[in-house]
Enzyme design. Structure first.
Site, short mmCIF file in Angstrom:
data_model
loop_
_atom_site.label_atom_id
_atom_site.label_comp_id
_atom_site.label_asym_id
_atom_site.label_seq_id
_atom_site.Cartn_x
_atom_site.Cartn_y
_atom_site.Cartn_z
CG HIS A 156 -5.46 -2.69 -0.31
ND1 HIS A 156 -4.61 -2.29 -1.33
CD2 HIS A 156 -5.17 -1.89 0.75
CE1 HIS A 156 -3.85 -1.29 -0.90
NE2 HIS A 156 -4.18 -1.02 0.35
CB SER A 186 -0.96 -0.04 1.20
OG SER A 186 -2.05 0.83 1.00
CD GLU A 237 -2.18 -2.73 -4.16
OE1 GLU A 237 -3.34 -2.93 -3.77
OE2 GLU A 237 -1.43 -1.89 -3.61
#
Length: 307
Positions: free
Chosen positions: A278, A110, A208
């Site tokens: 995620h 992330s 992502e």
């Protein structure tokens, strides 16, 4: 070739840091027994419980934790408690030469993507894109497969991803080999034009994201297109885009349409559907090692990330 960190072994101590936003401390506490089950001891960073708005303490405190964990000879690896926002705020002040001299496991994803890119570029170190303690491990839905992925830190083994794990779709076929780089699309996009801009030449790019509507994903992909990143890549791995549904469906392209617009004419393999990001399970991968993406067989094979 980037440096492979030494593998972890039972009895090792890992440092836990919060490089970005304040982690959920209750979830973090629930996650610690998992590390103990792996045979690891834990040393907490000083800023993990600090808060400054949306940051886990001020930039100096978070940077000091990162430096301290890499410098400490007692620490064999570093696992991030969570992401959020803020790692990029001190990226230009990190002592990359020191990190290069003290290579060790560094694990997160992330917002940590900014650190993966920077450390890969300036410290030549292989790092790991994998689930974090408060964000993932400490939650009830943490998946057994996600847990098993930590095994790659203890012994070097090739990772193989096929449709046995999740359904995959090849937007473009063909076979590519190259270093696996990338991570969170928002962070890759925010690095464009800085000294931390991702180098994708002859590499396999992983993307992502979470909570980004199709128009927003479109804008970020367009930014990468305009700086000619897609002219340079060897292949593209599309991971999980969680909660990326349009809020006004009738006025939106679908995410699949956006991906087709950008990738259907590329001359390199592009495969989507990987449970990387995620999501649960979360397939963890080393960044900076050689990988092979086969768009015809719909497989991804990645060399070990530790020595």
């Amino acid at each position: 070739m980037k440096t492979l960190p030494k593998r972890l072994k039972k009895g090792d101590t890992v440092g836990v840091i919060a490089p970005s936003s304040p982690p959920n401390l209750e979830n973090l506490k629930k996650a610690l027994p998992f590390l103990e089950e792996l045979g690891l001891n834990v040393k907490m960073g000083k800023s993990v419980e600090e808060k400054r708005g949306y940051l886990a303490g001020d930039d100096d405190a978070r940077l000091a934790d990162l430096h301290a964990m890499f410098e400490d000879p007692e620490i064999a690896g570093i696992i991030c408690a969570g992401g959020g926002y803020g790692a990029a705020r001190y990226a230009d002040r990190i002592d990359y030469a020191m990190i290069k001299e003290n290579p060790k496991v560094f694990w997160g994803y992330s917002d940590i993507t900014f650190l993966h890119t920077a450390i890969g570029e300036y410290a030549d170190l292989v790092t790991f894109h994998g689930p974090m303690l408060a964000s993932d491990v400490g939650k009830d839905e943490f998946h057994e497969r996600s847990a098993r992925m930590f095994g790659q830190l203890f012994s070097p083994f090739e990772l193989h991803y096929s449709e046995e794990i999740s359904p995959l779709t090849a937007i473009r076929g063909g076979v590519a080999e190259g270093e696996l780089v990338g991570g969170n699309l928002s962070l890759l996009s925010s690095g464009i034009g800085t000294k931390f801009e991702i180098d994708v030449k002859d590499k396999i790019l992983l993307i992502e994201d979470i909570d980004e509507e199709p128009y927003s994903v479109d804008a970020m992909l367009n930014q990468l297109r305009l700086v000619r990143k897609f002219d340079e890549v060897a292949g593209i791995v599309i991971g999980d885009f969680k909660n990326s549904e349009p809020k006004k469906r009738e006025k939106s392209l679908t995410l699949d349409e956006v991906f087709d617009d950008y990738f259907s004419e590329l001359k390199v393999p592009v495969v989507k559907g990987f449970k990387i990001g995620h999501c649960e399970p979360h397939f963890s991968v080393p960044l900076g090692v050689k990988a092979q993406l086969d768009g015809d067989a719909k497989t991804l094979t990645i060399l070990p990330g530790v020595e």
